[in-house]
Design an enzyme around this catalytic site. Sequence first.
Site, mmCIF file in Angstrom:
data_model
loop_
_atom_site.group_PDB
_atom_site.id
_atom_site.type_symbol
_atom_site.label_atom_id
_atom_site.label_comp_id
_atom_site.label_asym_id
_atom_site.label_seq_id
_atom_site.Cartn_x
_atom_site.Cartn_y
_atom_site.Cartn_z
ATOM 1 N N CYS A 4 -7.589 -0.734 1.276
ATOM 2 C CA CYS A 4 -6.921 -1.248 1.842
ATOM 3 C C CYS A 4 -7.610 -1.708 2.970
ATOM 4 O O CYS A 4 -7.783 -0.066 3.899
ATOM 5 C CB CYS A 4 -5.135 -0.746 2.339
ATOM 6 S SG CYS A 4 -4.143 -0.761 3.711
ATOM 7 N N CYS A 46 0.217 3.383 3.048
ATOM 8 C CA CYS A 46 0.961 2.667 5.188
ATOM 9 C C CYS A 46 1.200 1.847 4.613
ATOM 10 O O CYS A 46 2.498 1.275 6.178
ATOM 11 C CB CYS A 46 -0.633 2.170 5.669
ATOM 12 S SG CYS A 46 -1.411 0.731 5.179
ATOM 13 N N CYS A 105 -8.458 -5.321 -9.763
ATOM 14 C CA CYS A 105 -8.431 -4.617 -10.702
ATOM 15 C C CYS A 105 -7.605 -3.232 -9.904
ATOM 16 O O CYS A 105 -8.339 -1.991 -9.513
ATOM 17 C CB CYS A 105 -9.512 -4.010 -11.999
ATOM 18 S SG CYS A 105 -9.375 -2.751 -13.111
ATOM 19 N N CYS A 135 0.958 -1.458 0.676
ATOM 20 C CA CYS A 135 0.174 -0.083 -0.347
ATOM 21 C C CYS A 135 1.199 1.581 0.558
ATOM 22 O O CYS A 135 1.601 1.912 0.782
ATOM 23 C CB CYS A 135 -0.615 -0.043 1.083
ATOM 24 S SG CYS A 135 -1.935 1.232 1.381
ATOM 25 N N CYS A 162 -5.389 1.324 6.045
ATOM 26 C CA CYS A 162 -5.620 1.969 6.568
ATOM 27 C C CYS A 162 -6.576 3.153 6.023
ATOM 28 O O CYS A 162 -6.842 4.067 5.784
ATOM 29 C CB CYS A 162 -4.100 3.341 6.024
ATOM 30 S SG CYS A 162 -3.763 2.733 4.021
HETATM 31 FE FE FE Z 1 -3.293 0.870 4.023
#
Ligand code: FE
Length: 129
Positions: free
Chosen positions: A94, A48, A117, A45, A97
């Site tokens: 995610c 984060c 995607c 990510c 976060c």
């Molecule tokens: Fe994240």
Amino acid sequence: MSDKDPKEWKEQLTPEQYEVCINHGTEPPFSGKYNDSKLEGSFKCICCGEELFSSNSKFDSGSGWPSFWEPISEDSIEYVSDTDYGMVRTEVNCKKCGSHLGHVFDDGPKPTNQRYCINSVSLKHENDK
Ligand code: FE
């Protein structure tokens, strides 16, 4: 969703990242640096650092966005029903976060038949600074 306020994210992210990750935007197809990437390893990510997707499940969907048939762990993904634009889609964020990643569709390859995607700008390859 996010554990930071918008001002903090604006300081951490580029305008393009902010538009996709925080405003739930979409990068133009075939524009992202990981669309054609054959890099081995994990994609984290951008917000984060949580490990989200592996090159082991990356495939060329032809869609113009990096595509994966499964996340590294279901525990790191948040699924949200998205009815924008008159379509029913499943948004993928995610879980740690709240950053927007992309959408998941059920027209992917075996073994899962899922197609995650994902926007390149939401991700960071483990070897990238
Ligand atoms: Fe994240």
